[in-house]
Design an enzyme around this catalytic site. Sequence first.
Site, PDB file in Angstrom:
ATOM      1  N   LYS A  76       0.821  -1.209   0.000  1.00 24.93           N
ATOM      2  CA  LYS A  76       0.000   0.000   0.000  1.00 24.93           C
ATOM      3  C   LYS A  76       0.863   1.272   0.000  1.00 24.93           C
ATOM      4  O   LYS A  76       0.443   2.310  -0.498  1.00 24.93           O
ATOM      5  CB  LYS A  76      -0.920   0.030   1.223  1.00 24.93           C
TER       6      LYS A  76
HETATM    7  C1  LIG Z   1      -4.179  -4.747  -0.136  1.00 25.87           C
HETATM    8  C2  LIG Z   1      -3.327  -5.965  -0.212  1.00 25.87           C
HETATM    9  C3  LIG Z   1      -3.494  -6.935  -1.227  1.00 25.87           C
HETATM   10  C4  LIG Z   1      -4.600  -6.856  -2.256  1.00 25.87           C
HETATM   11  O1  LIG Z   1      -4.382  -5.839  -3.204  1.00 25.87           O
HETATM   12  P1  LIG Z   1      -5.609  -5.289  -4.081  1.00 25.87           P
HETATM   13  O2  LIG Z   1      -5.051  -4.125  -4.826  1.00 25.87           O
HETATM   14  O3  LIG Z   1      -6.677  -4.896  -3.095  1.00 25.87           O
HETATM   15  O4  LIG Z   1      -6.047  -6.393  -4.978  1.00 25.87           O
HETATM   16  C5  LIG Z   1      -2.621  -8.015  -1.258  1.00 25.87           C
HETATM   17  N1  LIG Z   1      -1.657  -8.150  -0.326  1.00 25.87           N
HETATM   18  C6  LIG Z   1      -1.468  -7.243   0.665  1.00 25.87           C
HETATM   19  C7  LIG Z   1      -0.392  -7.477   1.671  1.00 25.87           C
HETATM   20  C8  LIG Z   1      -2.292  -6.123   0.752  1.00 25.87           C
HETATM   21  O5  LIG Z   1      -2.106  -5.225   1.761  1.00 25.87           O
END
Ligand SMILES: *Cc1c(COP(=O)(O)O)cnc(C)c1O
Length: 493
Positions: free
Chosen positions: A110
């Site tokens: 993120k």
């Molecule tokens: C948010 C997240 C995901 C999923 O990503 P999306 O863009 O929502 O598909 C996968 N792994 C981790 C560690 C995340 O924080």
Amino acid sequence: MIYNSTRDRSVRMTSTEAILKGLSDEGGLFVPEEIPAFKKSLSELSRLDYRELAFEVMYPYLDDFTEAELKACIANAYGDNFDTAEIAPLTYADGVYYLELYHGPTIAFKDMALQILPHLMTTAAEKNNVKNDIVILTATSGDTGKAAMAGFADVPHTRIMVFFPHGGVSDVQRLQMVTQPGSNVSVVSVDGNFDDCQSGVKRIFGDTDFKKELEAKGCQFSSANSINIGRLVPQIVYYVYAYCNLLKNEKIREGDSIDICVPTGNFGNILAAYLAKKMGLPVNRLICASNKNNVLTDFFKSGTYDRNRDFHLTMSPSMDILISSNLERLIYFISGCDDRATSGFMSSLSSKGSYTITEEMKKGLSDFMAGYATEEETASEIRRVYDDTGYIIDTHTGVASAVYRALSDDAGSCPAVIASTASPYKFARSIVEAVSPDITADDRSDMDMIDELEKLTDMPEPKAVSDIKKAEIRHNMHIPADRMKEAVREFLL
Ligand SMILES: *Cc1c(COP(=O)(O)O)cnc(C)c1O
């Protein structure tokens, strides 16, 4: 570049307007009117560092910023706050390349978008003469809240309030949040689950009287969740960077295809890979990996999206989701940008919980493969990679890795890049249980599990973890779900 809404093509916004608004008024998501092509060859791009490449990839999408403004946002976002100058390094292990997206301050992917979003948003506010403070409200199941606060902390003219379910996040996630410094941040634990937090936030966003009250005090809401185009665009960069890295190191030749496999929840990360492909990146298959909540796997196989099913809590919690918001953008693209059809599918999703796309649209899914991994498959994949190579992947990456292995015969023989979305230290308990089943974890704390993990790997404990061990607790507000609006009022007014 003009942005339309997936539910109303006549909506036309510049990128700065779309970033400030987040979501279109009729509920649609903003999409670029056309997908730009790379202006330079991939071998030219492979000579750039992360920041320079980020500018080349992002500028065509964000062209109402000046070059200098966008470059400043990029320089502020991708610097010493990452623990490696490479920003998104590739690690080769057991025949595949893991694209490590967790070297930012909160050790989950993120950060790749949330380190830049606040800069894009404040620049956008200045350009559009917004005098109000921008107020970000976020409901989180763990990763987004911390990453958003880390991005917005002490950013002038912004404030951020995060709601998380009391008892519903891991120790590490909770400590990361409640120790967050910054004069403009607030963190609240809510009696209820993630859905209660999420609906509480949505209710506040929809409360017109409250909005007026805030407006009078010089505040307006915006969104930092993954439907904001300001989060999607920065995520395209690292897929191009991974390809360029392979090219520069002579692992591939210019024009060779790669496979990309992404552990998927809200469909944002893999949609960015899709956009990279449409811009001209040679990608063979985009592999959408899910955990036991496999609503997307079924969708790619059958053309029917059906959320009417049991919800499972898994060891990859950031993928525990039954409504993948960003899929709406793919639906819009493969319908030939048909806003009416897209609205129809989305209203069917909210009334019946399901929809089925047309035969014609199914052809647009041929860029993708999809699969899912059970808890056992994920744990044994983490263990297998560790036993074979000593490399430790987190639980989300474990899902993607397991799915890739299961599909790799069909995927063909091109090099594979697997998006590695979190540091294993963030999910230490599950990792330790997966790689050394003889350690009993049951009544030991997450912090203990971090110490155990450190003994198993030569990957040092990240700063994000050592920081929370000594950081002071700054936030201890704990409220019932029906007090969220009052909490916002107290924070702001
Ligand atoms: C948010 C997240 C995901 C999923 O990503 P999306 O863009 O929502 O598909 C996968 N792994 C981790 C560690 C995340 O924080």
